[in-house]
Design a protein around this motif. Structure first.
Motif, PDB file in Angstrom:
ATOM      1  N   ARG A 212      24.258  22.930  -7.104  1.00 40.70           N
ATOM      2  CA  ARG A 212      23.599  22.456  -5.886  1.00 40.70           C
ATOM      3  C   ARG A 212      22.197  23.060  -5.851  1.00 40.70           C
ATOM      4  N   LEU A 213      21.214  22.225  -6.070  1.00 41.20           N
ATOM      5  CA  LEU A 213      19.815  22.659  -6.159  1.00 41.20           C
ATOM      6  C   LEU A 213      19.129  22.386  -4.830  1.00 41.20           C
ATOM      7  N   SER A 241      18.748  37.089  -5.796  1.00 41.44           N
ATOM      8  CA  SER A 241      17.890  36.408  -6.766  1.00 41.44           C
ATOM      9  C   SER A 241      18.338  36.768  -8.174  1.00 41.44           C
ATOM     10  N   ALA A 242      17.911  35.961  -9.124  1.00 40.10           N
ATOM     11  CA  ALA A 242      18.339  36.137 -10.516  1.00 40.10           C
ATOM     12  C   ALA A 242      17.831  37.440 -11.113  1.00 40.10           C
ATOM     13  N   ASP A 243      16.750  38.009 -10.566  1.00 36.61           N
ATOM     14  CA  ASP A 243      16.200  39.251 -11.116  1.00 36.61           C
ATOM     15  C   ASP A 243      16.870  40.494 -10.557  1.00 36.61           C
ATOM     16  N   GLY A 244      17.917  40.300  -9.734  1.00 38.53           N
ATOM     17  CA  GLY A 244      18.660  41.439  -9.212  1.00 38.53           C
ATOM     18  C   GLY A 244      18.296  41.838  -7.795  1.00 38.53           C
ATOM     19  N   GLY A 245      17.286  41.261  -7.212  1.00 35.86           N
ATOM     20  CA  GLY A 245      16.905  41.581  -5.840  1.00 35.86           C
ATOM     21  C   GLY A 245      17.456  40.585  -4.843  1.00 35.86           C
ATOM     22  N   ASN A 246      16.845  40.544  -3.648  1.00 35.17           N
ATOM     23  CA  ASN A 246      17.222  39.610  -2.592  1.00 35.17           C
ATOM     24  C   ASN A 246      15.976  38.942  -2.050  1.00 35.17           C
ATOM     25  N   GLU A 247      16.176  37.757  -1.459  1.00 36.77           N
ATOM     26  CA  GLU A 247      15.065  37.028  -0.860  1.00 36.77           C
ATOM     27  C   GLU A 247      15.461  36.571   0.540  1.00 36.77           C
ATOM     28  N   LEU A 248      14.485  36.594   1.452  1.00 33.51           N
ATOM     29  CA  LEU A 248      14.682  36.131   2.819  1.00 33.51           C
ATOM     30  C   LEU A 248      14.159  34.701   2.907  1.00 33.51           C
ATOM     31  N   LEU A 249      15.070  33.734   3.101  1.00 38.44           N
ATOM     32  CA  LEU A 249      14.695  32.320   3.035  1.00 38.44           C
ATOM     33  C   LEU A 249      14.905  31.623   4.365  1.00 38.44           C
ATOM     34  N   ASN A 250      14.091  30.583   4.571  1.00 34.99           N
ATOM     35  CA  ASN A 250      14.262  29.717   5.732  1.00 34.99           C
ATOM     36  C   ASN A 250      15.522  28.869   5.550  1.00 34.99           C
ATOM     37  N   GLU A 251      16.331  28.725   6.626  1.00 34.52           N
ATOM     38  CA  GLU A 251      17.568  27.956   6.531  1.00 34.52           C
ATOM     39  C   GLU A 251      17.315  26.482   6.231  1.00 34.52           C
ATOM     40  N   ASN A 252      16.168  25.967   6.659  1.00 36.27           N
ATOM     41  CA  ASN A 252      15.888  24.541   6.456  1.00 36.27           C
ATOM     42  C   ASN A 252      15.729  24.233   4.967  1.00 36.27           C
ATOM     43  N   ILE A 253      16.418  23.204   4.541  1.00 37.99           N
ATOM     44  CA  ILE A 253      16.294  22.756   3.150  1.00 37.99           C
ATOM     45  C   ILE A 253      15.116  21.792   3.081  1.00 37.99           C
ATOM     46  N   GLU A 254      14.039  22.245   2.448  1.00 37.98           N
ATOM     47  CA  GLU A 254      12.844  21.412   2.382  1.00 37.98           C
ATOM     48  C   GLU A 254      13.066  20.186   1.504  1.00 37.98           C
ATOM     49  N   LEU A 255      13.849  20.364   0.439  1.00 41.07           N
ATOM     50  CA  LEU A 255      14.099  19.279  -0.504  1.00 41.07           C
ATOM     51  C   LEU A 255      15.390  19.603  -1.264  1.00 41.07           C
ATOM     52  N   GLY A 256      16.180  18.573  -1.566  1.00 37.36           N
ATOM     53  CA  GLY A 256      17.448  18.791  -2.265  1.00 37.36           C
ATOM     54  C   GLY A 256      17.457  18.187  -3.650  1.00 37.36           C
ATOM     55  N   GLY A 257      18.434  18.619  -4.462  1.00 37.73           N
ATOM     56  CA  GLY A 257      18.534  18.139  -5.835  1.00 37.73           C
ATOM     57  C   GLY A 257      18.898  16.681  -5.946  1.00 37.73           C
ATOM     58  N   GLU A 258      19.327  16.067  -4.833  1.00 36.70           N
ATOM     59  CA  GLU A 258      19.681  14.649  -4.907  1.00 36.70           C
ATOM     60  C   GLU A 258      18.467  13.766  -5.168  1.00 36.70           C
ATOM     61  N   GLY A 284      11.155  11.712  -3.318  1.00 35.42           N
ATOM     62  CA  GLY A 284      11.155  13.154  -3.534  1.00 35.42           C
ATOM     63  C   GLY A 284       9.790  13.661  -3.954  1.00 35.42           C
ATOM     64  N   ALA A 285       9.072  12.878  -4.770  1.00 35.88           N
ATOM     65  CA  ALA A 285       7.735  13.285  -5.209  1.00 35.88           C
ATOM     66  C   ALA A 285       6.767  13.373  -4.036  1.00 35.88           C
ATOM     67  N   ILE A 286       6.876  12.397  -3.113  1.00 34.63           N
ATOM     68  CA  ILE A 286       5.999  12.419  -1.931  1.00 34.63           C
ATOM     69  C   ILE A 286       6.300  13.639  -1.067  1.00 34.63           C
ATOM     70  N   THR A 287       7.607  13.879  -0.840  1.00 35.18           N
ATOM     71  CA  THR A 287       8.006  15.024  -0.022  1.00 35.18           C
ATOM     72  C   THR A 287       7.574  16.342  -0.673  1.00 35.18           C
ATOM     73  N   PHE A 288       7.775  16.441  -1.993  1.00 32.90           N
ATOM     74  CA  PHE A 288       7.391  17.649  -2.722  1.00 32.90           C
ATOM     75  C   PHE A 288       5.888  17.868  -2.637  1.00 32.90           C
ATOM     76  N   GLY A 289       5.133  16.778  -2.734  1.00 29.56           N
ATOM     77  CA  GLY A 289       3.674  16.887  -2.632  1.00 29.56           C
ATOM     78  C   GLY A 289       3.242  17.341  -1.247  1.00 29.56           C
ATOM     79  N   PHE A 300       7.683  29.691  -2.679  1.00 25.19           N
ATOM     80  CA  PHE A 300       8.595  28.550  -2.576  1.00 25.19           C
ATOM     81  C   PHE A 300       9.785  28.821  -3.519  1.00 25.19           C
ATOM     82  N   ALA A 301      10.974  28.956  -2.946  1.00 24.12           N
ATOM     83  CA  ALA A 301      12.141  29.378  -3.723  1.00 24.12           C
ATOM     84  C   ALA A 301      12.941  28.176  -4.221  1.00 24.12           C
ATOM     85  N   ILE A 302      13.335  28.229  -5.484  1.00 25.27           N
ATOM     86  CA  ILE A 302      14.247  27.253  -6.069  1.00 25.27           C
ATOM     87  C   ILE A 302      15.633  27.910  -6.126  1.00 25.27           C
ATOM     88  N   VAL A 303      16.586  27.358  -5.386  1.00 29.08           N
ATOM     89  CA  VAL A 303      17.906  27.961  -5.225  1.00 29.08           C
ATOM     90  C   VAL A 303      18.946  27.102  -5.940  1.00 29.08           C
TER      91      VAL A 303
END
Length: 852
Positions: A212-213, A241-258, A284-289, A300-303
């Motif tokens: 789930r991206l 996070s993958a590097d062993g730390g933690n990140e504080l993220l906004n709950e809103n999903i700006e964009l999904g893998g779908e 998705g390209a418009i939203t990402f832009g 901008f975090a990729i989860v």
């Protein structure tokens, strides 16, 4: 003995079809490709235990579904109250509900109306309707509670299973495997079988990962550590996070893998590290832009599956609709991630509740073992039939060879899967199939001794044996049907081949043999008829079996008490099918034999709880069994990986792995017990219907006696008791009843024939008349079973030993136990029954007269 043109045509057509459907399975692929189009090209599908591959039984994780749904519900409720209606609130999350505390209690009615609009009906089908997913209530202190309904969760799980199957199919197809089997099992499970793909660890990672991206903005000024110390701001959450730390993220999903349309593995041009490049669709390209344009300078975090893969700073607007994911990837993990992203995210987490994988070398060994056992059994049975019956044995052998073609052809035609237990079923059918021929031939001899002409004896042999053949075959068919519906995997393959063998042997042993004998008789017109050339027991025996049965019953009582006592106090060596855990078969590839003590010493350092190491098959093979780990499926997989890595350092190669969860093992044990009980009840009903009730009770009692003896064998010897053992017990039920039904059929016939003979005398006479036949058929069954014991392979050895032991006891109980039970339950001669009917008739007549 006349054979009509229609019957002859049917025999020829069926024989040709059987051969044509069998041949493609033995042809090389290039020759089969050039096979004429009008001829069948289907081949027998080899099971995973014969060609290698992986078997996974996946279960939708109920907790993850509820957790994700509660998270979504929380966001929707906050949006519906605060954003849409300006109603202040404080939301508390529970296991399957949320509780809403309003800052202004006077707005409760408006708040309840707003949240009730979130109600939706959930349906697992594409039709309209469904069940409500949400339930609304209030607490005594005025708080609003929104909870998930049990029916709604159930329907959502069913719907997610269907979606998961499509995602799994896309992922497996992307890997490039051939002909995977993906089936739904029950309400919340998916069965996946991938032939030729023995890397089960990689397959599990590809199938299990939710993939789930999502894309989230990182908090602009507060770190995760500060949030943990001061309190997490509203609308934010912390992820590792993958590097062993933690990140504080906004709950809103700006964009999904779908919104992804493509994902490919590649290499970063600057660092040369493996990356995954992705591309969005137009929307998705418009939203990402738009997102990247508004948030230049922000992170901008990729989860991926609740882990931050990377969280770069947006340097400039990205309007091309593409990007890349960088991390600690290897070329293979990058390729697998690209596969997951292209196939789409799983709608729910899947747990592996059953896993079986077989290496190609073990599959080749299993095929070799099955073919060897089948060839040896065939030669022994064919040779014995010629020795025992001469020319009539040749007729039976022709029918038997055709029977094998029909079984294999039927497997090809219906697309059934042939497993190693399935090969055992075919070999067992070889021994059982001649049973009908022996019954017919022995009946012919009896009719000839009774003074009938050669033609009349031949005809009567087929005619009068037919009912007994039907009874004996149908009792075995009942066991095979129950085994199919309550069994699983290879056991179902065994049930299919056994059932097919029973049906085809009815056709070949009766119709085909009769066809050949009819042609031979009308061509030769023999003046004398010698059917049998060899027998173990001479004709005309007058053994008093009922007198001997007293001692036999005492012996059986002692053995029964011993078997039950041993099972109760000692227990069984239960396989992982029934207790859960993992089993790993390994082979020592270096010079010298495997060293169980050294392997045990190595594995004790891993601290995995109870670990069993035992020799298995050849001196180079070992079987390692690991108990269920406390951490569940993930911990069990880690344990298997640790064992595999540790043994690899000592030159051990993994040939087969099996893992069964506690949930599945409990179900298998329950289903196995139910299968035995259902079989006994079904056979009791059938025998009761065909004979008097005393015969039904005698049949079930003798069968139960054989089952207890066989189960006791597993306890006393320490043979592993698993699903194959249940199959052995159920097959034994059919074989045991085969002998019992034949004797019962003769007793019933003699009751009509000798009306003034006592029941013990009739039973003795019936057993003496049939013992020549039962000794011969029992011997042919053993001729088929012994090669399976010695050449069939270690994985089915317990099954074949139990079958051999049980079949011997089946003959013993049919002779010495069934008769006394008939006497005990009051079976009476026809003369006594007729006298009782006359007395009742006279009594009724007198009663009617008195009433008048």
């Amino acid at each position: 003995m006349q054979s009509s043109p229609i019957r002859s045509a049917i025999i020829v057509i069926v024989a040709i079809l059987g051969i044509l459907f069998t041949i493609p399975s033995f042809l090389p692929k290039d020759i089969l490709a050039a096979w004429p189009g009008f001829l069948p090209k289907q081949t027998v599908v080899l099971g995973l235990d014969l060609q290698g591959g992986s078997h996974l039984l996946l279960q939708v994780n109920r907790e993850s579904i509820i957790t994700e749904r509660i998270k979504t519900l929380r966001r929707d409720v906050r949006s519906a109250l605060a954003n849409d209606n300006g109603i202040g609130n404080l939301i508390t999350t529970g296991p399957d509900s949320i509780t809403i505390e309003l800052t202004d209690p006077t707005q409760k009615a408006a708040a309840m109306t707003a949240v009730q609009k979130l109600q939706n009906n959930v349906s697992s089908s594409f039709g309209v309707g469904g069940v409500p997913e949400l339930a609304f209530s209030e607490t005594p202190d005025g708080k609003i509670v929104v909870s998930l309904t049990a029916d709604g969760v159930k329907e959502r799980m069913s719907s997610l299973v269907a979606q998961s199957m499509e995602v799994i199919r896309n992922r497996v197809d992307e890997v490039g495997t051939t002909e995977p089997t993906i089936q739904r099992q029950g309400q919340d499970r998916v069965l996946l079988q991938v032939p030729g793909f023995e890397d089960s660890e990689r397959l599990k990672k590809i199938v299990q990962q939710t993939a789930r991206l999502t894309f989230h903005l990182v908090h602009p000024s507060m770190t995760a550590a500060q949030a943990e110390a001061q309190g997490i701001p509203s609308g934010y959450f912390i992820l590792p996070s993958a590097d062993g730390g933690n990140e504080l993220l906004n709950e809103n999903i700006e964009l999904g893998g779908e919104s992804l349309t493509n994902a490919q593995p590649g290499f970063d041009q600057q660092t040369s590290r493996s990356v995954v490049s992705f591309q969005f669709d137009t929307r998705g390209a418009i939203t990402f832009g738009e997102i990247t344009s508004k948030n230049v300078g922000k992170r901008f975090a990729i989860v991926l599956d609740n882990q931050v893969i990377t969280a770069p700073v947006i340097q400039q607007p990205i309007t091309g609709g593409s990007g890349q994911i960088s991390g600690n990837f290897t070329p293979q993990t990058a390729s697998d991630l690209a596969v997951l992203l292209r196939a789409g995210a799983l709608p729910a987490s899947l747990d592996v509740v059953e896993e079986r994988s077989v290496g190609p070398s073990l599959g080749a060994d299993s095929i070799r073992a099955g073919i060897t056992a089948g060839a040896v059994a065939s030669v022994l049975v064919l040779a014995f039939m010629v020795i025992a019956y001469g020319l009539f044995g040749v007729f039976a052998n022709v029918a038997l060879v055709l029977n094998i073609f029909l079984i294999l052809g039927s497997l090809s035609a219906i697309g059934a899967t042939l497993t190693l237990p399935g090969i055992a079923g075919i070999v067992l059918t070889i021994g059982v199939a001649v049973d009908a021929n022996v019954l017919i031939y022995e009946r012919m001899r009896e009719e000839q001794r009774a003074g009938k002409s050669i033609l009349a004896a031949l005809d009567a042999g087929f005619h009068r044996a037919w009912g007994t053949i039907i009874d004996s075959h149908l009792t075995q068919l009942i066991a095979a049907i129950v085994l199919y519906f309550l069994g699983s995997g290879p056991i179902q393959g065994f049930a299919v081949t056994l059932a097919l063998g029973i049906l085809t042997s009815l056709f070949t042993a009766y119709t085909v043999t009769r066809f050949f004998i009819g042609i031979w008789y009308h061509w030769k017109r023999p003046k004398t008829l010698k059917i049998q050339h060899f027998r173990f027991i001479p004709d005309g025996t007058k053994i008093d079996f009922m007198k001997m049965s007293r001692n036999a019953i005492i012996l059986s009582i002692v053995l029964t008490v011993l078997a039950i006592g041993t099972a109760y106090f000692k227990g069984f060596n239960l396989g992982i099918d029934f207790v859960g855990g993992s089993a790993i078969e390994v082979q020592h590839t270096a010079e010298g034999d495997a060293d169980p003590a050294r392997v045990r010493e190595l594995l004790e350092t891993l601290h995995l709880g109870e670990v069993q190491v035992q020799s298995f098959g050849t001196p180079q093979d070992l079987l390692v069994r690991i108990q269920l780990q406390e951490g569940g499926d993930a911990a069990q997989q880690v344990a298997v990986q640790e064992v595999t890595k540790t043994l690899a350092t000592e030159s051990y190669e993994v040939r087969r792995t099996e893992a069964v969860s506690g949930t599945v093992s409990g179900e298998l044990a329950f289903n196995g017990t139910i299968a035995v009980l259902v079989t006994l009840v079904a056979i009791l009903i059938y025998v009761w219907f065909r004979f008097e009730w005393q015969f039904g009770l005698a049949a079930v009692t003798t069968t139960l006696h054989d089952v207890i003896m066989t189960v006791g064998l597993f306890s006393i010897t320490g043979l592993e008791f698993n699903l194959s053992s249940i199959a052995a017990v159920l097959t034994l039920v059919g074989l045991s009843l085969n002998e019992t039904v034949v004797i019962s059929d003769r007793v019933r016939e003699n009751l009509r024939k000798y009306k003034k003979m006592s029941v013990p005398e009739i039973i003795n006479l019936s057993i003496n008349q049939t013992i020549v036949r039962t000794s011969l058929t029992q011997f042919t069954v053993l001729l088929a079973l012994f090669p399976l014991v010695f050449f069939g392979g270690e994985s089915i050895r317990g099954f074949t030993i139990a079958m051999t032991f049980g079949s011997i006891f089946g003959m013993y109980s049919s002779i010495f136990i069934g008769g006394p039970i008939l006497i005990h339950f009051g079976l009476k001669p026809r003369s006594e029954m007729e006298e009782e009917k006359e007395k009742k008739a006279k009594a009724n007549k007198r009663a009617d007269g008195a009433a008048v």
